[in-house]
Write an enzyme that holds these catalytic residues in place. Structure first.
Site, PDB file in Angstrom:
ATOM      1  N   ASN A 159       0.802  -1.228   0.000  1.00  0.00           N
ATOM      2  CA  ASN A 159       0.000   0.000   0.000  1.00  0.00           C
ATOM      3  C   ASN A 159       0.834   1.277   0.000  1.00  0.00           C
ATOM      4  O   ASN A 159       0.432   2.283  -0.583  1.00  0.00           O
ATOM      5  CB  ASN A 159      -1.002  -0.014   1.162  1.00  0.00           C
ATOM      6  CG  ASN A 159      -0.331  -0.013   2.503  1.00  0.00           C
ATOM      7  OD1 ASN A 159       0.685  -0.663   2.707  1.00  0.00           O
ATOM      8  ND2 ASN A 159      -0.888   0.718   3.434  1.00  0.00           N
ATOM      9  N   GLY A 235       2.221  -6.121   7.100  1.00  0.00           N
ATOM     10  CA  GLY A 235       1.285  -6.754   6.174  1.00  0.00           C
ATOM     11  C   GLY A 235       0.053  -7.205   6.928  1.00  0.00           C
ATOM     12  O   GLY A 235      -0.288  -6.644   7.976  1.00  0.00           O
ATOM     13  N   SER A 236      -0.584  -8.236   6.408  1.00  0.00           N
ATOM     14  CA  SER A 236      -1.860  -8.656   7.001  1.00  0.00           C
ATOM     15  C   SER A 236      -1.646  -9.425   8.307  1.00  0.00           C
ATOM     16  O   SER A 236      -0.580 -10.009   8.542  1.00  0.00           O
ATOM     17  CB  SER A 236      -2.604  -9.545   6.007  1.00  0.00           C
ATOM     18  OG  SER A 236      -1.864 -10.721   5.788  1.00  0.00           O
ATOM     19  N   THR A 237      -2.688  -9.478   9.105  1.00  0.00           N
ATOM     20  CA  THR A 237      -2.623 -10.209  10.373  1.00  0.00           C
ATOM     21  C   THR A 237      -2.444 -11.709  10.108  1.00  0.00           C
ATOM     22  O   THR A 237      -1.737 -12.393  10.845  1.00  0.00           O
ATOM     23  CB  THR A 237      -3.900  -9.921  11.187  1.00  0.00           C
ATOM     24  OG1 THR A 237      -3.892  -8.524  11.518  1.00  0.00           O
ATOM     25  CG2 THR A 237      -3.953 -10.727  12.475  1.00  0.00           C
ATOM     26  N   THR A 239      -0.792 -13.206   7.608  1.00  0.00           N
ATOM     27  CA  THR A 239       0.616 -13.484   7.313  1.00  0.00           C
ATOM     28  C   THR A 239       1.477 -13.263   8.551  1.00  0.00           C
ATOM     29  O   THR A 239       2.390 -14.053   8.833  1.00  0.00           O
ATOM     30  CB  THR A 239       1.127 -12.570   6.170  1.00  0.00           C
ATOM     31  OG1 THR A 239       0.251 -12.717   5.057  1.00  0.00           O
ATOM     32  CG2 THR A 239       2.525 -12.924   5.754  1.00  0.00           C
ATOM     33  N   GLU A 257       3.766  -5.461  12.109  1.00  0.00           N
ATOM     34  CA  GLU A 257       2.795  -4.370  11.930  1.00  0.00           C
ATOM     35  C   GLU A 257       1.700  -4.925  11.048  1.00  0.00           C
ATOM     36  O   GLU A 257       1.953  -5.251   9.887  1.00  0.00           O
ATOM     37  CB  GLU A 257       3.456  -3.163  11.250  1.00  0.00           C
ATOM     38  CG  GLU A 257       4.616  -2.561  12.022  1.00  0.00           C
ATOM     39  CD  GLU A 257       4.195  -1.937  13.321  1.00  0.00           C
ATOM     40  OE1 GLU A 257       3.000  -1.671  13.515  1.00  0.00           O
ATOM     41  OE2 GLU A 257       5.073  -1.745  14.185  1.00  0.00           O
ATOM     42  N   CYS A 291      -3.225   1.457   6.320  1.00  0.00           N
ATOM     43  CA  CYS A 291      -3.601   0.676   7.507  1.00  0.00           C
ATOM     44  C   CYS A 291      -4.246   1.561   8.562  1.00  0.00           C
ATOM     45  O   CYS A 291      -4.974   1.075   9.414  1.00  0.00           O
ATOM     46  CB  CYS A 291      -2.374  -0.024   8.066  1.00  0.00           C
ATOM     47  SG  CYS A 291      -1.045   1.136   8.419  1.00  0.00           S
ATOM     48  N   GLU A 470       7.590   0.274  15.834  1.00  0.00           N
ATOM     49  CA  GLU A 470       8.583   0.890  14.951  1.00  0.00           C
ATOM     50  C   GLU A 470       8.691   2.364  15.357  1.00  0.00           C
ATOM     51  O   GLU A 470       8.049   2.808  16.300  1.00  0.00           O
ATOM     52  CB  GLU A 470       8.124   0.761  13.500  1.00  0.00           C
ATOM     53  CG  GLU A 470       8.040  -0.677  13.032  1.00  0.00           C
ATOM     54  CD  GLU A 470       7.804  -0.804  11.533  1.00  0.00           C
ATOM     55  OE1 GLU A 470       6.882  -0.154  11.020  1.00  0.00           O
ATOM     56  OE2 GLU A 470       8.548  -1.570  10.882  1.00  0.00           O
TER      57      GLU A 470
HETATM   58  P1  NAD Z   1       0.347  -9.585   3.030  1.00  0.00           P
HETATM   59  O1  NAD Z   1       0.387 -10.089   4.410  1.00  0.00           O
HETATM   60  O2  NAD Z   1      -0.395 -10.359   2.015  1.00  0.00           O
HETATM   61  O3  NAD Z   1       1.820  -9.398   2.449  1.00  0.00           O
HETATM   62  C1  NAD Z   1       2.785  -8.580   3.067  1.00  0.00           C
HETATM   63  C2  NAD Z   1       4.163  -9.069   2.691  1.00  0.00           C
HETATM   64  O4  NAD Z   1       4.359 -10.358   3.270  1.00  0.00           O
HETATM   65  C3  NAD Z   1       4.399  -9.242   1.193  1.00  0.00           C
HETATM   66  O5  NAD Z   1       5.714  -8.855   0.879  1.00  0.00           O
HETATM   67  C4  NAD Z   1       4.215 -10.729   1.006  1.00  0.00           C
HETATM   68  O6  NAD Z   1       4.904 -11.242  -0.109  1.00  0.00           O
HETATM   69  C5  NAD Z   1       4.811 -11.274   2.289  1.00  0.00           C
HETATM   70  N1  NAD Z   1       4.337 -12.608   2.674  1.00  0.00           N
HETATM   71  C6  NAD Z   1       3.159 -13.196   2.397  1.00  0.00           C
HETATM   72  N2  NAD Z   1       3.111 -14.442   2.925  1.00  0.00           N
HETATM   73  C7  NAD Z   1       4.299 -14.637   3.560  1.00  0.00           C
HETATM   74  C8  NAD Z   1       4.837 -15.714   4.319  1.00  0.00           C
HETATM   75  N3  NAD Z   1       4.172 -16.831   4.532  1.00  0.00           N
HETATM   76  N4  NAD Z   1       6.077 -15.554   4.842  1.00  0.00           N
HETATM   77  C9  NAD Z   1       6.762 -14.404   4.664  1.00  0.00           C
HETATM   78  N5  NAD Z   1       6.302 -13.365   3.938  1.00  0.00           N
HETATM   79  C10 NAD Z   1       5.079 -13.468   3.405  1.00  0.00           C
HETATM   80  O7  NAD Z   1      -0.214  -8.100   3.142  1.00  0.00           O
HETATM   81  P2  NAD Z   1      -0.547  -7.101   1.953  1.00  0.00           P
HETATM   82  O8  NAD Z   1      -1.822  -7.543   1.313  1.00  0.00           O
HETATM   83  O9  NAD Z   1       0.664  -6.887   1.128  1.00  0.00           O
HETATM   84  O10 NAD Z   1      -0.780  -5.737   2.733  1.00  0.00           O
HETATM   85  C11 NAD Z   1      -2.020  -5.339   3.236  1.00  0.00           C
HETATM   86  C12 NAD Z   1      -2.071  -5.552   4.737  1.00  0.00           C
HETATM   87  O11 NAD Z   1      -1.004  -4.846   5.347  1.00  0.00           O
HETATM   88  C13 NAD Z   1      -3.328  -5.004   5.375  1.00  0.00           C
HETATM   89  O12 NAD Z   1      -3.782  -5.942   6.315  1.00  0.00           O
HETATM   90  C14 NAD Z   1      -2.853  -3.751   6.082  1.00  0.00           C
HETATM   91  O13 NAD Z   1      -3.608  -3.371   7.197  1.00  0.00           O
HETATM   92  C15 NAD Z   1      -1.482  -4.147   6.477  1.00  0.00           C
HETATM   93  N6  NAD Z   1      -0.654  -2.985   6.740  1.00  0.00           N
HETATM   94  C16 NAD Z   1      -0.324  -2.722   8.038  1.00  0.00           C
HETATM   95  C17 NAD Z   1       0.447  -1.602   8.338  1.00  0.00           C
HETATM   96  C18 NAD Z   1       0.821  -1.285   9.749  1.00  0.00           C
HETATM   97  O14 NAD Z   1       1.691  -0.435   9.947  1.00  0.00           O
HETATM   98  N7  NAD Z   1       0.234  -1.914  10.755  1.00  0.00           N
HETATM   99  C19 NAD Z   1       0.885  -0.768   7.306  1.00  0.00           C
HETATM  100  C20 NAD Z   1       0.519  -1.075   6.008  1.00  0.00           C
HETATM  101  C21 NAD Z   1      -0.241  -2.186   5.726  1.00  0.00           C
END
Ligand code: NAD
Length: 495
Positions: A159, A235-237, A239, A257, A291, A470
């Site tokens: 994002n 990333g997502s909760t 993952t 995060e 997020c 962070e």
């Molecule tokens: P995602 O979890 O699908 O992917 C994030 C990253 O993790 C990508 O680089 C992906 O390739 C990698 N990944 C996926 N599976 C993995 C695994 N098994 N092992 C290691 N790495 C793996 O998330 P997304 O769809 O890219 O991002 C959207 C999510 O991120 C939303 O839930 C959003 O809320 C969250 N987000 C959180 C913050 C925060 O600061 N809390 C900031 C931005 C986005």
């Protein structure tokens, strides 16, 4: 910013390992589409454990010399990176917009400047990073060494692609670690440009390695590699949970995060006009794909109708447009998969009895943009707080309105989700503001503002939104291991 082209005209990315640009060792690639047109745009190395192995070896080899540079020498390298990003702002902003679908004005004024600022901020922060010293009794002094961990892994989402990648890389490098980064496979372009910048400015080889690929292969291999001492993930909760399990079995440090379902809480004594404008921004910036966006808008019943009508009018006035047009405020969603997920969530909200006040459909743009992933900003009311629409993260241009009567009721609704990332409170009553701030379950609470960030503050989530923090010193603490040194010395002169 140029990059190689494939025979079919796609931009070809490569891994950046030990200072070299390399294909995946298995020779495989996969394609990704442009969000604005739906047409294939990039060819991405489909890296796996073999590439991670090579990158970790490169990072390990670079660690002794990088970690033994003086703090000011490392800071100077980060300043160089930052200056190079600022010098290429236009090209990087264009790349971010083409890759992610966000409006060019956002890439130009938010994503790329903040990426440069991340490197500057941690270049400065590391020169101010002091450790503790404890003096309990005569002849005994304790001090704490904070030493770099070694090779660390940085995994980022799509994002805010360069912004969030640099938010991890910068403190990791500043603290003296070497890095293997795995950017999102959905938006890898500006990470590739960052690698090219490193090569252009002669950044020490192997200190920053960037491996492209899918999460389940390249990302998972990075987390399981025994040579990687810590993983910083955004990333997502779902993952994050997988990564936490893998890292726990190796006693690895993790910073997670993750997702959110942030409440925006509007009290009847708010400055209505300003609040409507700010809540609109808080809900739909970056197509709701931040997020920190407020996706549940809680409004005190006394002003509910007035607020709803004004906000709905604002949402209806937001029209998705060509992300490359200067005047566009709403761009495309990042991918076909995400576009379908968001539309599915809107359909589910309708089935659950939600009333769509604005939007609710894909947006049809003309010409080359007809195949793009555009969704009308959508506002929904009439759903109970406990339904799926109000519980699960949609991460798109979709917000719901929920009425409340009392402060306690607002808190119960706001805290009644598994997430706890951010919240905003809109009131002119100072006591209400302080009480709410203290009782909300969230890592950040904004009062009468949203997305106002001071990079020194701890950043992260409560509950299933995060583990660790962070930002500022928190990031430097995460990327270092403390060591207590205890010295006893004679208090008798000449002894
Ligand atoms: P995602 O979890 O699908 O992917 C994030 C990253 O993790 C990508 O680089 C992906 O390739 C990698 N990944 C996926 N599976 C993995 C695994 N098994 N092992 C290691 N790495 C793996 O998330 P997304 O769809 O890219 O991002 C959207 C999510 O991120 C939303 O839930 C959003 O809320 C969250 N987000 C959180 C913050 C925060 O600061 N809390 C900031 C931005 C986005």
């Amino acid at each position: 910013m140029s990059a190689e082209k494939t025979a079919s005209g796609l931009t070809a990315l490569s891994n950046f390992i030990g200072g070299e640009f390399l294909p995946a060792r298995n020779g495989r690639t996969f394609e990704k589409c442009s969000p604005a047109t739906g047409e294939p745009a990039l060819s991405i190395p489909d890296s796996d454990a073999a590439d991670i192995e090579l990158a970790v070896a490169g990072a390990r080899a670079a660690f002794p010399s990088w970690s033994s540079l003086s703090v000011s020498q490392r800071a100077e390298w980060l300043f160089k990176l930052s200056r190079a990003i600022r010098d290429r702002l236009e090209g990087l902003a264009f790349a971010e917009t083409v890759d992610n679908g966000k409006p060019i004005s956002v890439s130009r004024t938010v994503d790329i400047p903040r990426s440069a600022q991340n490197f500057e901020f941690f270049a400065e922060a590391i020169t101010q990073f002091a450790s503790e010293s404890h003096h309990a009794e005569p002849g005994v002094v304790n001090y704490t060494l904070r030493q770099p961990l070694g090779v660390v892994g940085c995994i980022s989402p799509w994002n805010l692609p360069l912004y969030l990648l640099s938010w991890k890389i910068a403190p990791a490098l500043a603290a003296g670690n070497t890095v293997v980064a795995k950017p999102s496979e959905v938006t890898p372009l500006t990470a590739h440009h960052l690698a090219r910048i490193c090569a252009e400015i002669g950044f020490p080889k192997g200190v920053l390695n960037i491996v492209h690929g899918r999460g389940t292969t390249a990302g998972a291999a990075l987390c399981t590699h025994p040579g990687v001492k810590a993983v910083s993930f955004t990333g997502s909760t779902r993952t994050g949970g997988e990564i936490a399990q893998v890292c726990a079995s190796q006693f690895k440090k993790v910073s997670l995060e993750m997702g959110g379902k942030n409440p925006t809480i509007v009290f009847s004594d708010c400055d209505l006009e300003r609040t409507v404008a700010e809540v609109l921004r808080a809900s739909f910036s970056n197509q709701g794909q931040i997020c920190l966006c407020g996706s549940r808008i809680l409004v005190q019943r006394k002003i509910y109708d007035r607020f709803r009508d004004a906000l709905a009018a604002g949402v209806r006035a937001l029209h998705p447009g060509n992300p490359l047009d200067e005047s566009t405020k709403q761009g495309a969603l990042v991918s076909r998969e995400h576009f379908e997920k968001v539309l599915g969530a809107i359909e589910q909200a309708k089935i659950l009895g939600g009333k769509v006040l604005a939007g609710g459909r894909p947006a049809q743009l003309p010409g080359a943009l007809a195949g793009g992933f555009f969704v009308e900003p959508t506002l929904i009311e009439g759903l109970p707080p406990e339904c799926a629409t109000n519980q699960e993260e949609i991460f798109g241009p979709v917000a719901t309105l929920i009425p409340f009567d009392t402060e306690d009721e607002a808190l119960e609704i706001a805290n009644g989700v598994r997430y706890g990332l951010a919240a905003s409170v809109w009131t002119t009553n100072l006591s209400t503001a302080h009480r709410m701030a203290a009782r909300l379950e969230a890592g950040i609470v904004w009062i009468n503002c949203w997305m106002l960030r001071d990079l020194r503050t701890p950043f992260g989530g409560w509950k299933e939104s995060g583990v660790g923090r962070e930002g500022g010193l928190e990031a430097l603490r995460f990327f270092t291991e403390p060591k207590n040194v205890c010295i006893q010395f004679s208090t008798v002169p000449g002894a």
